[in-house]
Write an enzyme that holds these catalytic residues in place. Structure first.
Site, PDB file in Angstrom:
ATOM      1  N   GLU A  46       8.787  45.334  45.725  1.00  0.00           N
ATOM      2  CA  GLU A  46       8.018  45.096  44.417  1.00  0.00           C
ATOM      3  C   GLU A  46       6.849  45.150  44.715  1.00  0.00           C
ATOM      4  OE1 GLU A  46       9.508  42.229  41.812  1.00  0.00           O
ATOM      5  OE2 GLU A  46      11.865  42.655  42.453  1.00  0.00           O
ATOM      6  N   THR A  64      21.617  47.213  46.555  1.00  0.00           N
ATOM      7  CA  THR A  64      22.355  46.596  47.721  1.00  0.00           C
ATOM      8  C   THR A  64      23.894  45.971  47.361  1.00  0.00           C
ATOM      9  OG1 THR A  64      20.047  45.814  48.270  1.00  0.00           O
ATOM     10  CG2 THR A  64      21.756  45.078  49.687  1.00  0.00           C
ATOM     11  N   LYS A 100      19.535  36.430  48.333  1.00  0.00           N
ATOM     12  CA  LYS A 100      20.874  36.908  47.568  1.00  0.00           C
ATOM     13  C   LYS A 100      21.579  37.689  48.705  1.00  0.00           C
ATOM     14  CE  LYS A 100      20.747  40.247  44.729  1.00  0.00           C
ATOM     15  NZ  LYS A 100      21.240  41.535  45.446  1.00  0.00           N
ATOM     16  N   ALA A 131       2.835  34.181  58.792  1.00  0.00           N
ATOM     17  CA  ALA A 131       3.448  32.839  58.302  1.00  0.00           C
ATOM     18  C   ALA A 131       3.014  32.485  56.933  1.00  0.00           C
ATOM     19  CB  ALA A 131       2.868  31.833  59.424  1.00  0.00           C
ATOM     20  N   CYS A 186      15.773  39.596  46.181  1.00  0.00           N
ATOM     21  CA  CYS A 186      16.876  40.323  47.199  1.00  0.00           C
ATOM     22  C   CYS A 186      17.007  39.562  48.301  1.00  0.00           C
ATOM     23  CB  CYS A 186      16.025  41.585  47.489  1.00  0.00           C
ATOM     24  SG  CYS A 186      15.600  42.708  46.333  1.00  0.00           S
ATOM     25  N   LEU A 203       5.241  39.652  60.190  1.00  0.00           N
ATOM     26  CA  LEU A 203       4.963  38.611  60.993  1.00  0.00           C
ATOM     27  C   LEU A 203       3.629  37.881  60.459  1.00  0.00           C
ATOM     28  CD1 LEU A 203       5.335  39.935  64.581  1.00  0.00           C
ATOM     29  CD2 LEU A 203       6.942  38.467  63.424  1.00  0.00           C
ATOM     30  N   PHE A 236      15.056  51.454  49.360  1.00  0.00           N
ATOM     31  CA  PHE A 236      14.206  50.608  50.104  1.00  0.00           C
ATOM     32  C   PHE A 236      12.604  50.316  49.569  1.00  0.00           C
ATOM     33  CE2 PHE A 236      17.079  52.820  52.782  1.00  0.00           C
ATOM     34  CZ  PHE A 236      17.864  51.745  53.198  1.00  0.00           C
TER      35      PHE A 236
END
Length: 470
Positions: free
Chosen positions: A158, A124, A286, A275, A283, A273, A155
């Protein structure tokens, strides 16, 4: 259609190693370069330095053209048709991306180009980095007809990176030059045509010969923005549901019901989605900071991303408040912790919310006993064993004689714990779940006082009467 291509991957970290192994898996000749001699020696012996599903097996898999692990960038570049830059891009002191490693590698590549190469960004990076790499190569005297620069961002998540590569949603090629685009297209043909999935030894996953990954061709700048925007959007979804969870805490509503209702809309979807205690890892934090920084440099106010960052930071503070609410006071407490990695499936503790919370607990006078299926050795480097930090061989040992048990990573095996045994292990049957792994009603039935994120506290009636709302 060509067969095997020669590919050099520079960098053997989480991205570089997975990319190198997966390129070899789909049939290419791969040279993987790293300056760390000890790491290269371990890789030559088939030892994976990272915890990643399928990676050890693919690393040791016999091949007609085995991966060559080397410290010799010059030789590896000379032999390659495509050179992928997969070195780190850490955050600099102003919040932007530190491209010094990319700069150094580009300079070394320049000294090793004697025939046409495609130089490919794999990590990235900020928009226009491809233009800057081209300028570096030209400034070192490389003729323009001997190279093109392209962007082919990964894409990968981990914990599922191998599957994410081999069963990708899409393959994104950012290249203006048709020659560069064609070489990248040829590299990915085993995936985009579906031929890889016919193999009996193919890594299992959601793709098949009938539904291969889509191939998207854009400009290099567009590809750079797509990658950063993808990470920013996913982090925004996480912060959004965590903001909703705070509202649910205040109203006694179950955030899981809300997330299910929101995610049922196909335009939104249920992914990300969930919580919890906020995003972490190498990633999101940063890349969001770097994305916002480059936008500001270009005169674009991206205030939305500041809100995403602030919500994520506040989520840890809210969780710590739940711990205080359940225990009344923290100094002198013994806390069991399940989870050190920033997420399940990896041993990566970079930007881990669990590590940050443990440090806060220690600062407030708590002693912590922690267990993680993969990340304990790495954690000892930043949370050394001592009077206030110990490591347990299993979850029950971490919970032994603890005043409360905190769940800080979403390993599936934590959700499968034997609740009667866990109840008997704790000094006080209090579980504070930062990942919402357990059913509140089931926890109450087993005698626990159970606090989670965005869901009402559950406990036996007599215990519930003594708790204030977090």
């Amino acid at each position: 259609m060509r067969g095997s291509l020669s590919i050099t991957v520079i960098g053997s970290g989480y991205v570089g190693l997975v990319v190198a192994v997966c390129f070899a898996e789909i049939g290419h000749q791969v040279f993987c370069v790293d300056k760390d001699e000890a790491r290269i020696l371990a890789l030559r012996r088939g030892i994976s330095p990272i915890h990643e599903e399928f990676l050890p097996e693919l690393l040791r898999k016999p091949r007609p053209n085995p991966i060559e692990f080397t410290t010799d960038l010059h030789s590896a570049t000379l032999r390659a048709e495509a050179v992928f830059i997969a070195v780190g891009t850490p955050r600099n002191c102003t919040g932007g991306a530190d491209l010094s490693f990319v700069d150094a590698v580009a300079g070394e590549i320049a000294r090793s180009i004697d025939s046409y190469k495609v130089v490919v960004e794999k990590r990235t990076v900020p928009v226009c980095t491809s233009d800057w790499i081209r300028q570096v190569l030209e400034s070192k005297g490389v003729a323009g007809n001997l190279f093109d620069v392209a962007s082919n961002p990964e894409f990968l998540r981990e914990g599922s990176a191998v599957v994410d590569f081999l069963h990708a949603d899409r393959v994104l090629i950012g290249a203006e030059a048709s020659r560069a685009a064609e070489i990248l297209r040829q590299i990915y043909i085993p995936l985009t045509t579906g031929s890889y999935y016919r193999r009996p030894d193919a890594v299992p996953g959601p793709r098949s010969e009938a539904s291969p990954p889509a191939l998207l061709h854009t400009s290099a700048r567009a590809a750079e923005i797509i990658k950063q925007a993808s990470n920013a959007f996913l982090a925004t979804k996480i912060s959004f549901i965590n903001a909703i969870a705070h509202l649910c805490d205040a109203t006694g509503v179950d955030v899981e019901q809300v997330a299910c209702g929101i995610g049922a809309d196909h335009r939104i979807g249920r992914d990300f989605l969930h919580a919890g205690i906020g995003y972490g890892g190498p990633c999101f934090a940063k890349d969001i900071a770097a994305f916002r920084s480059v936008a500001e440099q270009l005169g674009v106010d991206f205030g939305l991303l500041r809100e995403v960052e602030e919500i994520n930071a506040a989520q840890k503070a809210r969780f710590l408040h739940k711990v205080r609410s359940a225990l009344g006071t923290l100094p002198g407490r013994h806390i069991g912790v399940l989870g050190l990695a920033y997420k399940a499936g990896t041993d990566d503790i970079r930007e881990s919310p669990a590590v940050a919370l443990i440090r806060q607990l220690q600062d407030e006078g708590c002693a912590v006993a922690a267990h993680d299926p993969a990340a304990m050795e790495r954690s000892k480097e930043v949370l050394p064993p001592g009077p206030r930090m110990s490591y347990a061989g299993d979850p029950y040992a971490a919970a032994h004689d603890a005043d409360a048990l905190l769940v800080l990573s979403d390993w599936p095996e934590f959700a499968e714990l034997e609740l009667p045994r866990l109840y008997g292990t704790l000094r006080r049957p209090i579980v504070i779940d930062g990942r919402n792994l357990f059913d509140p009603a089931v926890m109450a039935e087993h005698g626990f006082t159970y606090l989670s994120v965005g869901r009402p506290t559950a406990a036996p009636r007599e215990a519930l009467a003594g708790l204030s709302r977090p």
